[in-house]
Design a protein around this motif. Structure first.
Motif, PDB file in Angstrom:
ATOM      1  N   SER A   5       0.884  -0.981   0.121  1.00  0.00           N
ATOM      2  CA  SER A   5       0.048   0.061  -0.038  1.00  0.00           C
ATOM      3  C   SER A   5       0.784   1.025  -0.208  1.00  0.00           C
ATOM      4  O   SER A   5       0.631   2.376  -0.522  1.00  0.00           O
ATOM      5  CB  SER A   5      -0.891  -0.062   1.313  1.00  0.00           C
ATOM      6  OG  SER A   5      -0.238  -0.024   2.436  1.00  0.00           O
ATOM      7  N   CYS A  33       3.511   1.594  -1.735  1.00  0.00           N
ATOM      8  CA  CYS A  33       4.016   1.776  -3.034  1.00  0.00           C
ATOM      9  C   CYS A  33       2.847   2.607  -3.699  1.00  0.00           C
ATOM     10  O   CYS A  33       3.116   3.383  -4.553  1.00  0.00           O
ATOM     11  CB  CYS A  33       4.242   0.482  -3.784  1.00  0.00           C
ATOM     12  SG  CYS A  33       5.850  -0.278  -3.404  1.00  0.00           S
ATOM     13  N   SER A  34       1.647   2.068  -3.760  1.00  0.00           N
ATOM     14  CA  SER A  34       0.395   2.866  -4.039  1.00  0.00           C
ATOM     15  C   SER A  34       0.482   4.067  -3.857  1.00  0.00           C
ATOM     16  O   SER A  34      -0.157   5.082  -4.452  1.00  0.00           O
ATOM     17  CB  SER A  34      -0.728   1.926  -3.562  1.00  0.00           C
ATOM     18  OG  SER A  34      -2.029   2.533  -4.154  1.00  0.00           O
ATOM     19  N   TYR A  44       2.884   6.184  -5.505  1.00  0.00           N
ATOM     20  CA  TYR A  44       2.421   6.251  -6.947  1.00  0.00           C
ATOM     21  C   TYR A  44       1.612   7.396  -6.797  1.00  0.00           C
ATOM     22  O   TYR A  44       1.485   8.331  -8.000  1.00  0.00           O
ATOM     23  CB  TYR A  44       2.027   5.005  -7.506  1.00  0.00           C
ATOM     24  CG  TYR A  44       1.573   4.910  -8.910  1.00  0.00           C
ATOM     25  CD1 TYR A  44       2.359   4.832  -9.790  1.00  0.00           C
ATOM     26  CD2 TYR A  44       0.215   5.295  -9.277  1.00  0.00           C
ATOM     27  CE1 TYR A  44       2.113   4.944 -11.305  1.00  0.00           C
ATOM     28  CE2 TYR A  44      -0.095   5.267 -10.469  1.00  0.00           C
ATOM     29  CZ  TYR A  44       0.828   4.926 -11.541  1.00  0.00           C
ATOM     30  OH  TYR A  44       0.432   5.181 -12.903  1.00  0.00           O
ATOM     31  N   ASP A  45       0.432   7.317  -5.963  1.00  0.00           N
ATOM     32  CA  ASP A  45      -0.357   8.327  -6.186  1.00  0.00           C
ATOM     33  C   ASP A  45      -0.016   9.732  -5.939  1.00  0.00           C
ATOM     34  O   ASP A  45      -0.630  10.698  -6.750  1.00  0.00           O
ATOM     35  CB  ASP A  45      -1.660   8.050  -5.263  1.00  0.00           C
ATOM     36  CG  ASP A  45      -2.353   6.682  -5.757  1.00  0.00           C
ATOM     37  OD1 ASP A  45      -2.606   6.309  -6.739  1.00  0.00           O
ATOM     38  OD2 ASP A  45      -3.488   6.233  -4.780  1.00  0.00           O
ATOM     39  N   SER A  56      -4.220   4.559 -13.460  1.00  0.00           N
ATOM     40  CA  SER A  56      -4.058   4.198 -11.805  1.00  0.00           C
ATOM     41  C   SER A  56      -2.907   3.178 -11.654  1.00  0.00           C
ATOM     42  O   SER A  56      -2.409   2.517 -12.545  1.00  0.00           O
ATOM     43  CB  SER A  56      -5.411   3.322 -11.656  1.00  0.00           C
ATOM     44  OG  SER A  56      -5.508   1.976 -12.300  1.00  0.00           O
ATOM     45  N   TYR A  57      -2.919   3.010 -10.189  1.00  0.00           N
ATOM     46  CA  TYR A  57      -1.526   2.264  -9.738  1.00  0.00           C
ATOM     47  C   TYR A  57      -1.974   0.879 -10.196  1.00  0.00           C
ATOM     48  O   TYR A  57      -1.000   0.011 -10.755  1.00  0.00           O
ATOM     49  CB  TYR A  57      -1.548   2.264  -8.288  1.00  0.00           C
ATOM     50  CG  TYR A  57      -0.316   1.447  -7.898  1.00  0.00           C
ATOM     51  CD1 TYR A  57       0.971   1.836  -7.985  1.00  0.00           C
ATOM     52  CD2 TYR A  57      -0.522   0.125  -7.306  1.00  0.00           C
ATOM     53  CE1 TYR A  57       2.076   0.979  -7.659  1.00  0.00           C
ATOM     54  CE2 TYR A  57       0.687  -0.553  -6.529  1.00  0.00           C
ATOM     55  CZ  TYR A  57       1.678   0.044  -6.867  1.00  0.00           C
ATOM     56  OH  TYR A  57       2.858  -1.087  -6.478  1.00  0.00           O
ATOM     57  N   GLU A  58      -2.969   0.308  -9.995  1.00  0.00           N
ATOM     58  CA  GLU A  58      -3.566  -1.005 -10.489  1.00  0.00           C
ATOM     59  C   GLU A  58      -3.154  -1.216 -11.886  1.00  0.00           C
ATOM     60  O   GLU A  58      -2.683  -2.402 -12.397  1.00  0.00           O
ATOM     61  CB  GLU A  58      -5.158  -1.400 -10.171  1.00  0.00           C
ATOM     62  CG  GLU A  58      -5.362  -1.365  -8.570  1.00  0.00           C
ATOM     63  CD  GLU A  58      -5.205   0.035  -7.907  1.00  0.00           C
ATOM     64  OE1 GLU A  58      -5.601   1.140  -8.777  1.00  0.00           O
ATOM     65  OE2 GLU A  58      -5.279  -0.129  -6.635  1.00  0.00           O
ATOM     66  N   GLU A  68       0.657  -1.388 -12.390  1.00  0.00           N
ATOM     67  CA  GLU A  68       1.224  -2.891 -11.872  1.00  0.00           C
ATOM     68  C   GLU A  68       0.868  -3.649 -13.015  1.00  0.00           C
ATOM     69  O   GLU A  68       1.850  -4.592 -13.140  1.00  0.00           O
ATOM     70  CB  GLU A  68       0.633  -3.096 -10.553  1.00  0.00           C
ATOM     71  CG  GLU A  68       1.394  -3.992  -9.809  1.00  0.00           C
ATOM     72  CD  GLU A  68       2.770  -3.988  -9.728  1.00  0.00           C
ATOM     73  OE1 GLU A  68       3.566  -4.866  -9.701  1.00  0.00           O
ATOM     74  OE2 GLU A  68       2.940  -2.856  -9.542  1.00  0.00           O
TER      75      GLU A  68
END
Length: 68
Positions: free
Chosen positions: A15, A17-18, A21-22, A51-53, A56
């Motif tokens: 989380s 990393c997310s 990234y955000d 988005s991060y997803e 990834e």
């Protein structure tokens, strides 16, 4: 107990990393507002709206040699 702690650490790091990234995405989008033309601002926002997803998934596909 140890497994739960390792799971918690792993989840927190992912989380994190997310979150980073955000934060980077938000800064990139803010810089888009300084673009000279509305066309440039729109292109910048489109390029920086992933988005991060999604990022990834594309990163994993690239690591595996698959087309995104």
């Amino acid at each position: 107990m140890r497994a739960a702690l390792l799971t918690l650490i792993a989840a927190t790091s992912l989380s994190g990393c997310s979150l980073l990234y955000d934060i980077g995405q938000q800064q990139a989008l803010e810089s888009c507002d300084r673009a000279a033309t509305s066309q440039d601002r729109s292109a910048c926002r489109k390029a920086n709206s992933q988005s991060y997803e999604d990022y990834e998934k594309r990163r994993q596909a690239a690591k595996e040699g698959k087309a995104p």
